[in-house]
Design an enzyme around this catalytic site. Structure first.
Site: not given
Length: 269
Positions: A166-167, A170
């Protein structure tokens, strides 16, 4: 982490010089008031032995708030152990996880670097708000520092893998699109990257939603999970006024951002 100055593509939301967010100061969002433990109110006594408190918990003599305070104190005790386990699992994922290795290569191709030097494991304190809600996080991304993994929040290596992926989405979005993370110009940037991160990381796959979160819905489960998590993340931005604005912004970019699978060809997990 290195930055790439590429502009967003035409299908990505871009800030408008005439938009209200660009010309007016951001609204002041009221922060939750966090509670400190009061043994008389919660039933949890931090000066007592841990096993005495545990016995009081299983016999129903400690409130929900007290259980959270107990949990935080145990996290402090086990901080070194949790961080060591997180670092070991992080290193394994960088070596063997297809998702993590793929994203690391794509980030490197944009001039960025993510490795053990800027993907760090730390204990992340939770807080009990006055309304009874518990404020927690499992990770975070900073364009200036890298990725934070909250070592005390992970159930297993699969959970850590979802959070790291997820990160890393980003991070890729930051290098590719120069995201307005705080939403000072356009909250649609934040909404789009949150949609993409929840969609591509694997955290909304059916097995995770069903067995971990108890959501056994068979239709639209994936879309509902991605939308819900994106709304929650946008609400946490300092310039987001309330849940109504968060839902509105997510809806505005949903079609284009949910269809954007880059840097993958399809939803891999």
């Amino acid at each position: 982490m290195a930055s790439n100055k590429s502009n967003p593509p035409s299908d990505s939301p871009s800030p408008s010089a005439t938009s209200p967010d660009a010309s007016t100061p951001p609204p002041q969002q009221s922060l939750p008031r966090f509670l400190t433990n009061d043994p008389a109110r919660t039933g949890y006594d931090p000066t007592a032995k841990w096993w005495l408190n545990y016995f009081r918990i299983i016999t129903g003599k400690v409130t929900r708030e007290g259980i959270e305070h107990y949990r935080e104190d145990r996290y402090r005790v086990h901080e070194a152990r949790d961080c060591a386990r997180c670092e070991s699992q992080r290193d394994w994922l960088f070596a063997y996880s297809p998702t993590v290795r793929f994203l690391q290569e794509k980030i490197s191709a944009l001039g960025g670097t993510l490795d053990a030097s800027n993907v760090v494991c730390r204990r992340c304190p939770g807080r009990v708000a006055e309304d009874g809600s518990v404020v927690r996080q499992s990770g975070g991304f900073s364009p200036d520092h890298g990725i934070l993994l909250c070592a005390n929040e992970f159930r297993n290596r699969g959970h850590l893998e979802d959070t790291l992926a997820h990160e890393m989405v980003h991070a890729w979005d930051h290098l590719r699109f120069q995201v307005d993370w705080a939403g000072r110009k356009d909250l649609r940037h934040s909404a789009c990257t949150e949609i993409r991160a929840s969609m591509l990381s694997g955290e909304c796959r059916w097995a995770r939603e069903s067995f971990t979160r108890g959501n056994w819905t068979l239709t639209q489960q994936f879309q509902d999970c991605v939308r819900k998590r994106a709304v929650q993340s946008v609400m946490a931005r300092p310039t987001c006024k309330d849940d109504v604005q968060a839902v509105k912004v997510v809806n505005e970019v949903w079609d284009s951002c949910f269809a954007d699978k880059r840097p993958f060809d399809e939803v891999y997990r």
